[in-house]
Design a protein around this motif. Structure first.
Motif, PDB file in Angstrom:
ATOM      1  N   TYR A 169       0.835  -1.201   0.000  1.00 52.84           N
ATOM      2  CA  TYR A 169       0.000   0.000   0.000  1.00 52.84           C
ATOM      3  C   TYR A 169       0.869   1.250   0.000  1.00 52.84           C
ATOM      4  CZ  TYR A 169      -3.841  -3.167   0.933  1.00 52.84           C
ATOM      5  OH  TYR A 169      -4.756  -4.185   0.831  1.00 52.84           O
ATOM      6  N   GLU A 170       0.249   2.399  -0.233  1.00 54.06           N
ATOM      7  CA  GLU A 170       0.947   3.685  -0.299  1.00 54.06           C
ATOM      8  C   GLU A 170       1.732   4.007   0.972  1.00 54.06           C
ATOM      9  OE1 GLU A 170       1.494   5.807  -2.777  1.00 54.06           O
ATOM     10  OE2 GLU A 170       0.433   4.493  -4.146  1.00 54.06           O
ATOM     11  N   GLN A 222       2.176  -3.936   4.055  1.00 61.63           N
ATOM     12  CA  GLN A 222       2.032  -5.047   3.122  1.00 61.63           C
ATOM     13  C   GLN A 222       1.039  -6.073   3.648  1.00 61.63           C
ATOM     14  OE1 GLN A 222       5.690  -6.860   1.809  1.00 61.63           O
ATOM     15  NE2 GLN A 222       4.659  -8.745   1.254  1.00 61.63           N
ATOM     16  N   ARG A 223       0.273  -6.634   2.763  1.00 60.00           N
ATOM     17  CA  ARG A 223      -0.602  -7.763   3.062  1.00 60.00           C
ATOM     18  C   ARG A 223      -0.172  -8.897   2.155  1.00 60.00           C
ATOM     19  NH1 ARG A 223      -1.394  -4.031   5.778  1.00 60.00           N
ATOM     20  NH2 ARG A 223      -3.290  -3.192   6.612  1.00 60.00           N
ATOM     21  N   PHE A 230     -10.469  -6.711  -8.026  1.00 55.48           N
ATOM     22  CA  PHE A 230     -11.027  -7.644  -7.056  1.00 55.48           C
ATOM     23  C   PHE A 230     -10.520  -7.316  -5.652  1.00 55.48           C
ATOM     24  CE2 PHE A 230     -11.084 -11.638  -4.688  1.00 55.48           C
ATOM     25  CZ  PHE A 230     -12.387 -12.052  -4.891  1.00 55.48           C
ATOM     26  N   ILE A 231      -9.220  -7.041  -5.535  1.00 52.81           N
ATOM     27  CA  ILE A 231      -8.621  -6.735  -4.231  1.00 52.81           C
ATOM     28  C   ILE A 231      -9.107  -5.378  -3.730  1.00 52.81           C
ATOM     29  CG2 ILE A 231      -6.432  -6.222  -3.078  1.00 52.81           C
ATOM     30  CD1 ILE A 231      -5.259  -8.519  -4.829  1.00 52.81           C
ATOM     31  N   LYS A 279      -0.264   0.477  -3.901  1.00 56.36           N
ATOM     32  CA  LYS A 279       0.930   0.951  -4.589  1.00 56.36           C
ATOM     33  C   LYS A 279       1.411  -0.087  -5.605  1.00 56.36           C
ATOM     34  CE  LYS A 279       5.508   2.681  -3.192  1.00 56.36           C
ATOM     35  NZ  LYS A 279       6.326   2.881  -1.971  1.00 56.36           N
ATOM     36  N   ARG A 280       1.406  -1.367  -5.189  1.00 57.64           N
ATOM     37  CA  ARG A 280       1.949  -2.420  -6.036  1.00 57.64           C
ATOM     38  C   ARG A 280       1.281  -3.756  -5.708  1.00 57.64           C
ATOM     39  NH1 ARG A 280       7.007  -1.854  -4.466  1.00 57.64           N
ATOM     40  NH2 ARG A 280       7.075  -3.652  -3.117  1.00 57.64           N
ATOM     41  N   ILE A 281       1.055  -4.552  -6.741  1.00 54.43           N
ATOM     42  CA  ILE A 281       0.526  -5.904  -6.593  1.00 54.43           C
ATOM     43  C   ILE A 281       1.499  -6.859  -7.252  1.00 54.43           C
ATOM     44  CG2 ILE A 281      -1.321  -7.495  -7.227  1.00 54.43           C
ATOM     45  CD1 ILE A 281      -3.268  -5.215  -7.181  1.00 54.43           C
ATOM     46  N   GLU A 282       1.881  -7.915  -6.531  1.00 54.64           N
ATOM     47  CA  GLU A 282       2.802  -8.923  -7.069  1.00 54.64           C
ATOM     48  C   GLU A 282       2.215 -10.299  -6.832  1.00 54.64           C
ATOM     49  OE1 GLU A 282       6.217  -8.233  -4.695  1.00 54.64           O
ATOM     50  OE2 GLU A 282       6.896  -6.542  -5.911  1.00 54.64           O
TER      51      GLU A 282
END
Length: 78
Positions: A20-21, A25-26, A48-49, A68-71
Protein backbone atom coordinates in the motif's frame (compact mmCIF):
# COMPACT_ATOMS: atom_id res chain seq x y z
CA UNK A 1 -13.64 -31.74 11.29
CA UNK A 2 -10.30 -31.49 9.50
CA UNK A 3 -10.04 -32.18 5.79
CA UNK A 4 -7.91 -34.97 4.45
CA UNK A 5 -4.69 -33.82 2.83
CA UNK A 6 -5.00 -33.31 -0.90
CA UNK A 7 -8.74 -32.64 -0.95
CA UNK A 8 -8.40 -28.93 -1.82
CA UNK A 9 -8.47 -28.36 -5.57
CA UNK A 10 -5.23 -26.86 -6.88
CA UNK A 11 -5.27 -23.78 -9.05
CA UNK A 12 -8.61 -22.48 -7.75
CA UNK A 13 -7.01 -19.30 -6.41
CA UNK A 14 -3.99 -17.17 -7.25
CA UNK A 15 -2.19 -15.46 -4.37
CA UNK A 16 -0.92 -11.90 -4.38
CA UNK A 17 1.20 -9.73 -2.11
CA UNK A 18 -0.14 -6.18 -1.85
CA UNK A 19 1.95 -3.12 -0.97
CA UNK A 20 0.00 0.00 0.00
CA UNK A 21 0.95 3.69 -0.30
CA UNK A 22 2.00 3.79 3.37
CA UNK A 23 4.40 0.88 2.60
CA UNK A 24 2.39 -1.60 4.66
CA UNK A 25 2.03 -5.05 3.12
CA UNK A 26 -0.60 -7.76 3.06
CA UNK A 27 0.52 -11.19 1.95
CA UNK A 28 -1.23 -14.05 0.21
CA UNK A 29 -4.45 -12.28 -0.76
CA UNK A 30 -6.59 -14.82 -2.63
CA UNK A 31 -8.07 -14.01 -6.03
CA UNK A 32 -10.17 -16.54 -8.00
CA UNK A 33 -8.02 -17.91 -10.85
CA UNK A 34 -10.97 -17.66 -13.26
CA UNK A 35 -10.67 -13.84 -13.19
CA UNK A 36 -7.05 -13.91 -14.35
CA UNK A 37 -5.31 -14.61 -17.62
CA UNK A 38 -6.43 -13.62 -21.07
CA UNK A 39 -5.40 -10.28 -22.54
CA UNK A 40 -5.54 -8.45 -19.19
CA UNK A 41 -3.19 -10.85 -17.37
CA UNK A 42 -3.22 -10.13 -13.63
CA UNK A 43 -4.83 -6.66 -13.90
CA UNK A 44 -8.34 -7.92 -12.89
CA UNK A 45 -6.79 -8.92 -9.54
CA UNK A 46 -6.38 -5.21 -8.70
CA UNK A 47 -10.12 -4.54 -9.04
CA UNK A 48 -11.03 -7.64 -7.06
CA UNK A 49 -8.62 -6.74 -4.23
CA UNK A 50 -9.79 -3.10 -4.22
CA UNK A 51 -13.36 -4.33 -3.75
CA UNK A 52 -12.24 -6.56 -0.86
CA UNK A 53 -10.44 -3.58 0.70
CA UNK A 54 -13.59 -1.42 0.38
CA UNK A 55 -15.65 -4.07 2.18
CA UNK A 56 -13.04 -4.44 4.93
CA UNK A 57 -12.77 -0.65 5.34
CA UNK A 58 -16.56 -0.34 5.53
CA UNK A 59 -16.74 -2.92 8.32
CA UNK A 60 -13.82 -1.42 10.24
CA UNK A 61 -14.91 2.19 9.83
CA UNK A 62 -11.56 3.24 8.33
CA UNK A 63 -10.89 4.56 4.82
CA UNK A 64 -9.35 2.03 2.39
CA UNK A 65 -5.65 2.40 1.64
CA UNK A 66 -4.44 3.11 -1.90
CA UNK A 67 -2.63 0.19 -3.54
CA UNK A 68 0.93 0.95 -4.59
CA UNK A 69 1.95 -2.42 -6.04
CA UNK A 70 0.53 -5.90 -6.59
CA UNK A 71 2.80 -8.92 -7.07
CA UNK A 72 1.75 -12.48 -7.70
CA UNK A 73 3.22 -14.84 -5.09
CA UNK A 74 6.00 -16.91 -6.64
CA UNK A 75 6.35 -14.71 -9.74
CA UNK A 76 9.80 -13.44 -10.59
CA UNK A 77 10.40 -9.68 -10.50
CA UNK A 78 11.20 -7.95 -13.77
Amino acid sequence: MAKKPGTNPKGEFAFFNIVYEDDSQRSNRRVPAELLGGLDGDEPARGFIMEQDREIAEKSGRPPLEIKRIERVGAKRK
